[in-house]
Design a protein around this motif. Structure first.
Motif, PDB file in Angstrom:
ATOM      1  N   GLY A  34      -2.940  11.685   1.348  1.00  0.00           N
ATOM      2  CA  GLY A  34      -2.038  10.929   1.356  1.00  0.00           C
ATOM      3  C   GLY A  34      -2.169  10.268   1.784  1.00  0.00           C
ATOM      4  N   ALA A  35      -2.500  10.247   3.458  1.00  0.00           N
ATOM      5  CA  ALA A  35      -2.277   9.543   3.991  1.00  0.00           C
ATOM      6  C   ALA A  35      -3.053   8.515   4.454  1.00  0.00           C
ATOM      7  N   GLY A  36      -4.753   9.067   4.055  1.00  0.00           N
ATOM      8  CA  GLY A  36      -5.656   7.763   3.636  1.00  0.00           C
ATOM      9  C   GLY A  36      -4.593   6.934   2.976  1.00  0.00           C
ATOM     10  N   TRP A  37      -4.046   7.308   1.097  1.00  0.00           N
ATOM     11  CA  TRP A  37      -4.210   6.304   1.016  1.00  0.00           C
ATOM     12  C   TRP A  37      -2.478   5.385   1.028  1.00  0.00           C
ATOM     13  N   LEU A  38      -2.313   5.992   1.893  1.00  0.00           N
ATOM     14  CA  LEU A  38      -0.766   4.597   2.473  1.00  0.00           C
ATOM     15  C   LEU A  38      -0.784   3.898   3.248  1.00  0.00           C
ATOM     16  N   ALA A  39      -2.321   4.174   4.180  1.00  0.00           N
ATOM     17  CA  ALA A  39      -3.438   3.032   5.021  1.00  0.00           C
ATOM     18  C   ALA A  39      -3.679   2.502   4.262  1.00  0.00           C
ATOM     19  N   GLY A  40      -4.184   2.514   3.111  1.00  0.00           N
ATOM     20  CA  GLY A  40      -4.768   1.428   2.179  1.00  0.00           C
ATOM     21  C   GLY A  40      -3.975   0.581   1.535  1.00  0.00           C
ATOM     22  N   CYS A  41      -3.010   1.108   0.889  1.00  0.00           N
ATOM     23  CA  CYS A  41      -1.505   0.203   0.282  1.00  0.00           C
ATOM     24  C   CYS A  41      -1.079  -0.163   1.526  1.00  0.00           C
ATOM     25  N   ALA A  42      -0.673   0.365   2.408  1.00  0.00           N
ATOM     26  CA  ALA A  42      -0.390  -1.134   3.887  1.00  0.00           C
ATOM     27  C   ALA A  42      -1.546  -2.271   4.391  1.00  0.00           C
ATOM     28  N   VAL A  43      -2.159  -2.080   4.082  1.00  0.00           N
ATOM     29  CA  VAL A  43      -3.769  -3.268   4.358  1.00  0.00           C
ATOM     30  C   VAL A  43      -3.525  -3.666   3.075  1.00  0.00           C
ATOM     31  N   TRP A  44      -3.617  -3.222   2.090  1.00  0.00           N
ATOM     32  CA  TRP A  44      -3.585  -3.476   1.062  1.00  0.00           C
ATOM     33  C   TRP A  44      -1.500  -4.790   0.719  1.00  0.00           C
ATOM     34  N   SER A  45      -0.851  -3.943   0.619  1.00  0.00           N
ATOM     35  CA  SER A  45       0.465  -5.135   0.912  1.00  0.00           C
ATOM     36  C   SER A  45       0.055  -6.203   2.013  1.00  0.00           C
ATOM     37  N   VAL A  46      -0.024  -5.838   3.097  1.00  0.00           N
ATOM     38  CA  VAL A  46       0.225  -7.019   3.566  1.00  0.00           C
ATOM     39  C   VAL A  46      -0.678  -7.817   4.314  1.00  0.00           C
ATOM     40  N   ALA A  47      -2.252  -8.042   3.198  1.00  0.00           N
ATOM     41  CA  ALA A  47      -3.179  -8.910   3.644  1.00  0.00           C
ATOM     42  C   ALA A  47      -2.349  -9.966   1.699  1.00  0.00           C
ATOM     43  N   ALA A  48      -1.962  -8.992   0.845  1.00  0.00           N
ATOM     44  CA  ALA A  48      -1.065 -10.181  -0.342  1.00  0.00           C
ATOM     45  C   ALA A  48       0.021 -10.427   0.311  1.00  0.00           C
ATOM     46  N   GLY A  49       0.460 -10.215   0.810  1.00  0.00           N
ATOM     47  CA  GLY A  49       1.354 -10.516   1.380  1.00  0.00           C
ATOM     48  C   GLY A  49       1.351 -12.174   2.365  1.00  0.00           C
ATOM     49  N   VAL A  50       0.007 -12.012   2.755  1.00  0.00           N
ATOM     50  CA  VAL A  50      -0.206 -13.049   3.718  1.00  0.00           C
ATOM     51  C   VAL A  50      -0.586 -14.169   2.762  1.00  0.00           C
ATOM     52  N   VAL A  51      -1.326 -13.630   1.738  1.00  0.00           N
ATOM     53  CA  VAL A  51      -1.889 -15.009   0.766  1.00  0.00           C
ATOM     54  C   VAL A  51      -0.708 -15.135  -0.326  1.00  0.00           C
ATOM     55  N   LEU A  52      -0.183 -14.861  -0.145  1.00  0.00           N
ATOM     56  CA  LEU A  52       1.033 -15.515  -1.390  1.00  0.00           C
ATOM     57  C   LEU A  52       1.758 -16.332  -0.156  1.00  0.00           C
ATOM     58  N   ALA A  53       2.606 -15.753   0.810  1.00  0.00           N
ATOM     59  CA  ALA A  53       3.287 -15.892   1.273  1.00  0.00           C
ATOM     60  C   ALA A  53       2.594 -17.555   2.164  1.00  0.00           C
ATOM     61  N   ARG A  54       1.598 -17.982   1.970  1.00  0.00           N
ATOM     62  CA  ARG A  54       0.894 -18.886   2.363  1.00  0.00           C
ATOM     63  C   ARG A  54       0.851 -19.787   0.994  1.00  0.00           C
ATOM     64  N   ASP A  55       0.153 -19.531  -0.141  1.00  0.00           N
ATOM     65  CA  ASP A  55       0.332 -19.963  -1.583  1.00  0.00           C
ATOM     66  C   ASP A  55       1.917 -20.801  -1.821  1.00  0.00           C
ATOM     67  N   LEU A  56       3.243 -19.471  -1.595  1.00  0.00           N
ATOM     68  CA  LEU A  56       4.053 -20.181  -1.281  1.00  0.00           C
ATOM     69  C   LEU A  56       4.143 -21.485  -0.711  1.00  0.00           C
ATOM     70  N   ARG A  57       3.827 -21.010   0.722  1.00  0.00           N
ATOM     71  CA  ARG A  57       4.403 -22.618   1.493  1.00  0.00           C
ATOM     72  C   ARG A  57       4.168 -23.699   0.533  1.00  0.00           C
ATOM     73  N   ARG A  58       2.494 -23.967   0.843  1.00  0.00           N
ATOM     74  CA  ARG A  58       1.935 -24.865   0.026  1.00  0.00           C
ATOM     75  C   ARG A  58       2.716 -25.593  -1.811  1.00  0.00           C
ATOM     76  N   PHE A  59       3.097 -24.713  -1.616  1.00  0.00           N
ATOM     77  CA  PHE A  59       4.407 -24.662  -3.513  1.00  0.00           C
ATOM     78  C   PHE A  59       4.867 -25.501  -3.021  1.00  0.00           C
ATOM     79  N   SER A  60       5.634 -25.439  -1.725  1.00  0.00           N
ATOM     80  CA  SER A  60       7.240 -25.575  -1.155  1.00  0.00           C
ATOM     81  C   SER A  60       6.786 -27.034  -0.378  1.00  0.00           C
ATOM     82  N   GLU A  61       6.165 -27.479   0.025  1.00  0.00           N
ATOM     83  CA  GLU A  61       5.385 -28.593   0.686  1.00  0.00           C
ATOM     84  C   GLU A  61       5.212 -29.325  -0.846  1.00  0.00           C
TER      85      GLU A  61
END
Length: 459
Positions: A34-61
């Motif tokens: 479970g700890a491994g899955w939680l670590a993987g979920c955290a990495v995936w969430s942060v990476a997806a957040g970075v990409v989606l935040a970048r896309d939203l910023r470009r969309f807003s601009e």
């Protein structure tokens, strides 16, 4: 930037992390797994957040840019959605700009209309003016309230509240000068609501005055010219008949004929002047003038008349007179006529000794005037006029004493010209006289700041 990424990561990774923790607590999966899955979920969430935040910023601009460049995003499906939204917003922006441009063109056109236009807003029965074009301000100014209270216009406003078509009415205004108006009242929306109402006023005074003046000119000219014409015809027939070759009678007859011809010329000139003044009487002067120099100039023009009559003209013109909205040419005619009358009638009383004429000009308020302006008085020491004649002195061709009028060579039109010029200037003319003592003519003209204030019509 960090706060949007953390927020997006929490939304993306929060639900699966909560499920994993629940499974670990229930013993469904080992803790280390479970700890491994939680670590993987955290990495995936942060990476997806970075990409989606970048896309939203470009969309807003891109949305903020007036001319966005081609938009390419990493998040699946977001590029097409963003392009559609950007194109929709751009089309809406162009539509608004086109509407604004059309509104500006329409507003500019309304401001350039030669006729007065008013917009009324508010609930039925309680309409008030919320906008007017420059032509309305120039033509009516402080008279707007009185205009809206006119019975015929009020009836038209009440009718248009229930009508689908424009309502037309003819309005006659008596003050400050007589005017004939054609009013078109238009409702901009359906009946029964509070849609704006527009009033278009076309001034028809000039056209109707022209028709009236043609008839008046023919009637007045035919009446007043009949006597000198009859005299001329009679002397011509005498010179061609009984007095033919009479060397003694010829100079006397020719002098009388010349006098009658000059009288006809003066009558025609005064009638034409009066007609021109009446054509513009409904339009107040727009030019600002200093009245003091005009009065001194008139006094200079009158020197030959004063010298011929051995009369004296005394001036008392204040130095601090306010500026006036006025026509200097017409005001010269007014005060020239008043001084000329004063000199001629003073000469009737004093003969070769001449008389004394006093012209004063002072700023008001005065006992009879409670508005800022200038009061010009012309006082003579002539024979005076009986009080019963005073109300009619400004009528065309009215003479209190026909014999005395013929003696001074008047046409009977001078005071009519004075009255109409003063009315055009929104002023007042007052004449007072005492038999045996003289006559006082007072002309009050409003100051520039109150040019549009309605004036009481006086004779």
């Amino acid at each position: 930037m960090r706060r949007p990424i953390a927020t997006i990561a929490a939304w993306l990774g929060g639900p699966p992390a909560a499920v994993l923790v629940a499974l670990m607590l229930a013993g469904a999966i080992p803790a280390w797994e479970g700890a491994g899955w939680l670590a993987g979920c955290a990495v995936w969430s942060v990476a997806a957040g970075v990409v989606l935040a970048r896309d939203l910023r470009r969309f807003s601009e891109a949305l903020a840019a007036s001319a966005p460049a081609e938009l390419r995003l990493i998040t699946p499906g977001l590029t097409n959605l963003a392009q559609r939204i950007i194109h929709t917003i751009a089309a809406e922006r162009q539509s608004r700009e086109a509407v604004t441009a059309d509104a500006n063109y329409s507003h500019s056109l309304l401001n350039r209309l030669p006729d007065a236009l008013f917009q009324l807003d508010g609930p039925p029965g309680a309409r008030r003016i919320v906008w007017r074009n420059p032509a309305a301000v120039r033509a009516y100014g402080a008279e707007e309230s009185a205009l809206l209270r006119h019975p015929q216009l009020r009836a038209a406003l009440a009718e248009v509240e229930l009508a689908e078509q424009p309502v037309r009415a003819t309005i006659s205004l008596a003050t400050p000068v007589p005017r004939d108006l054609d009013a078109t009242v238009i409702r901009s929306g359906d009946t029964g609501g509070a849609a704006p109402i527009y009033i278009l006023l076309a001034d028809r005074t000039r056209e109707r005055e022209l028709n009236r003046m043609r008839a008046d000119f023919v009637a007045n000219a035919s009446h007043e010219l009949r006597t000198p014409l009859t005299s001329l015809i009679g002397f011509i027939e005498t010179l061609r008949g009984p007095a033919l070759g009479d060397a003694e009678a010829l100079p006397r007859f020719l002098a009388i004929m010349a006098e009658q011809a000059e009288r006809m010329q003066r009558i025609i000139a005064d009638l034409l002047s009066l007609s021109r003044i009446e054509m513009t009487e409904h339009q107040p002067p727009a030019e600002q003038i200093e009245i003091g120099p005009v009065l001194r100039q008139v006094a200079g023009f009158m020197e030959p008349v004063l010298e011929k009559a051995s009369a004296t003209l005394t001036l008392d013109i204040a130095a601090d007179l306010p500026a006036l909205p006025g026509d200097s040419g017409q005001l010269t005619l007014v005060f020239g006529n008043l001084i000329d009358n004063a000199v001629k009638y003073s000469a009737l009383k004093h003969g070769a000794a001449g008389g004394t004429v006093v012209m004063t000009a002072h700023a008001t308020p005065d006992a009879d005037f409670n508005q800022p302006g200038v009061l010009v008085s012309v006082v003579d020491d002539g024979p005076g006029i009986a009080r019963e004649h005073l109300p009619r002195l400004t009528e065309r061709f009215y003479r209190a004493d026909k014999g005395r009028a013929r003696a001074v060579g008047g046409t009977g039109l001078g005071l009519a010209i004075v009255k109409h010029v003063v009315m055009r200037h929104r002023g007042r003319l007052l004449i007072d006289s005492v038999e045996g003592e003289g006559t006082t003519c007072r002309v009050w003209l409003p100051a520039a700041t109150l040019a549009a204030v309605p004036a009481r019509r006086s004779a």
